[in-house]
Design a protein around this motif. Structure first.
Motif, PDB file in Angstrom:
ATOM      1  N   PHE A  68     -11.792  54.999 -20.781  1.00  0.00           N
ATOM      2  CA  PHE A  68     -11.434  55.298 -19.394  1.00  0.00           C
ATOM      3  C   PHE A  68     -12.340  56.387 -18.825  1.00  0.00           C
ATOM      4  N   PHE A  69     -12.667  57.367 -19.647  1.00  0.00           N
ATOM      5  CA  PHE A  69     -13.547  58.451 -19.201  1.00  0.00           C
ATOM      6  C   PHE A  69     -14.947  57.906 -18.901  1.00  0.00           C
ATOM      7  N   PHE A  70     -15.403  56.971 -19.735  1.00  0.00           N
ATOM      8  CA  PHE A  70     -16.717  56.350 -19.525  1.00  0.00           C
ATOM      9  C   PHE A  70     -16.737  55.543 -18.231  1.00  0.00           C
ATOM     10  N   PRO A  96      -7.516  61.940 -26.081  1.00  0.00           N
ATOM     11  CA  PRO A  96      -7.604  61.165 -27.327  1.00  0.00           C
ATOM     12  C   PRO A  96      -8.819  60.242 -27.309  1.00  0.00           C
ATOM     13  N   LEU A  97      -9.286  59.890 -28.494  1.00  0.00           N
ATOM     14  CA  LEU A  97     -10.487  59.060 -28.635  1.00  0.00           C
ATOM     15  C   LEU A  97     -10.303  57.703 -27.957  1.00  0.00           C
ATOM     16  N   SER A  98      -9.070  57.187 -27.998  1.00  0.00           N
ATOM     17  CA  SER A  98      -8.795  55.882 -27.389  1.00  0.00           C
ATOM     18  C   SER A  98      -8.970  55.903 -25.864  1.00  0.00           C
ATOM     19  N   TYR A  99      -8.903  57.093 -25.263  1.00  0.00           N
ATOM     20  CA  TYR A  99      -9.040  57.228 -23.810  1.00  0.00           C
ATOM     21  C   TYR A  99     -10.483  57.462 -23.377  1.00  0.00           C
ATOM     22  N   GLU A 126     -13.180  52.127  -6.524  1.00  0.00           N
ATOM     23  CA  GLU A 126     -11.971  51.505  -7.098  1.00  0.00           C
ATOM     24  C   GLU A 126     -11.976  51.633  -8.621  1.00  0.00           C
ATOM     25  N   LEU A 127     -13.121  51.393  -9.242  1.00  0.00           N
ATOM     26  CA  LEU A 127     -13.243  51.527 -10.701  1.00  0.00           C
ATOM     27  C   LEU A 127     -12.968  52.970 -11.126  1.00  0.00           C
ATOM     28  N   ASN A 128     -13.497  53.892 -10.338  1.00  0.00           N
ATOM     29  CA  ASN A 128     -13.285  55.320 -10.598  1.00  0.00           C
ATOM     30  C   ASN A 128     -11.801  55.677 -10.518  1.00  0.00           C
ATOM     31  N   MET A 129     -11.115  55.165  -9.493  1.00  0.00           N
ATOM     32  CA  MET A 129      -9.686  55.452  -9.303  1.00  0.00           C
ATOM     33  C   MET A 129      -8.847  54.857 -10.433  1.00  0.00           C
TER      34      MET A 129
END
Length: 336
Positions: free
Chosen positions: A10-12, A4-7, A35-38
């Protein structure tokens, strides 16, 4: 849309975490990036309120937290011993990569993921730890340990995938096996592993896109899928053969180049184990492919639905077409 667009935030941050780790001048900065990646990947796992997704997210968090704890502990040890500090960083990165003997968590977590998340876990999530691992290859003992881990990963990835009916677990053990080739390239001090990683990611994208489109998770589901057709069966078969590294598909090209590198460096013993394991992985890919080949026979194809070629999406065709680039390589070599 897969996510979803709202996620997309998180992908960025998932990509940003990998970039921070790779470009960091210190191990502390690399730890922050990991940690940020996880923490960005966990919300992407739990897109739906599902017990399988929640269990996979919890397992992933615990394993990555253990790897991060090892990474931080190495900072305290570096005060007294620099080698042991590097050794603990090495173990933490192997754990995050799911390389043998720390592979145990990877198939279990893959089993609880949807196909898009499984693709991210097998590719983007491994990029930063592998680049960090390549920074440690100035120590001869760690180079030998990486080679040992690669041989172990090759054998576990090969034997672990035998007699399994679940596609996600098969892909997990396949990923462990392919990781062994990349670890050998890293230990040889060759930048070539990045090319191997890119080609593997594109081939895996084509395979997992097909499985995601058909929404199949077991071998029996794959054969009995309502969306299945002769064309889908042919594409899946060719994609899997490319993933196995069978010539003349694209998957063979990086293995061919790495075999040449290993022969030049006299790494004959690791090469034997890698080639032996590749033959075994070819067997469990053929377990998926052979039923499709049998169903191509008009008498046997009671299961198949005849559909027009227009039902194939253009994006799926573009992803799949990458597997056939290797077929044109001999023509290119002849022109040279």
């Amino acid at each position: 849309m897969i996510f979803p667009l709202s996620y997309m935030l998180f992908f960025f941050t998932l990509i940003l975490g990998s970039i921070i780790s790779i470009s960091s001048p210190s191990w502390f900065g690399a730890w922050i990036g990991l940690e940020l990646n996880m923490m960005s990947f966990i919300p992407l796992i739990t897109l739906k309120m599902n017990s399988y997704f929640s269990e996979a997210a919890l397992k992933y968090f615990l394993i990555q937290a253990l790897g991060s704890a090892l990474l931080i502990a190495s900072g305290f040890i570096s005060i007294s011993s620099l080698f042991f500090s590097s050794f603990f960083i090495f173990l933490a990165l192997l754990l995050k990569l799911a390389s043998a003997p720390f592979h145990f968590w990877f198939p279990q977590i893959m089993e609880g993921l949807a196909w898009p998340q499984a693709f991210l876990l097998s590719t983007i999530q491994k990029l930063a730890p592998m680049i960090l691992l390549s920074y440690l290859m100035i120590n001869n003992i760690l180079v030998k340990m990486t080679m040992f881990s690669a041989i172990l990963s090759a054998l576990i990835g090969a034997f672990g995938g035998l007699n399994i009916m679940y596609l996600r677990k098969i892909m997990a053990f396949s990923s462990i096996n392919h990781l062994s080739w990349m670890l050998i390239a890293i230990s040889a001090g060759d930048i070539f592993w990045i090319l191997y990683f890119l080609i593997y990611s594109l081939i895996l994208l084509s395979v997992m896109s097909m499985f995601h489109k058909l929404q199949t998770f077991t071998l029996s589901n794959l054969m009995q899928s309502d969306q299945n057709s002769i064309f889908h069966a042919t594409l899946i078969s060719l994609n899997l053969l490319s993933l196995s590294g069978l010539p003349p598909f694209t998957g063979f090209i990086p293995k061919w180049i790495l075999i040449q590198i290993m022969v030049n460096l006299n790494l004959f013993l690791p090469l034997f184990f890698l080639l032996f394991s590749t033959l075994i992985t070819l067997y469990f890919y053929l377990r998926i492919v052979i039923p499709f080949i049998l169903l191509l026979n008009p008498i046997m194809n009671f299961n198949m639905k005849y559909k027009s070629f227009t039902s194939i999406s253009p994006s799926l065709m573009i992803k799949t077409s990458f597997n056939f680039i290797g077929m044109f390589l001999p023509i290119y070599l002849l022109l040279i």
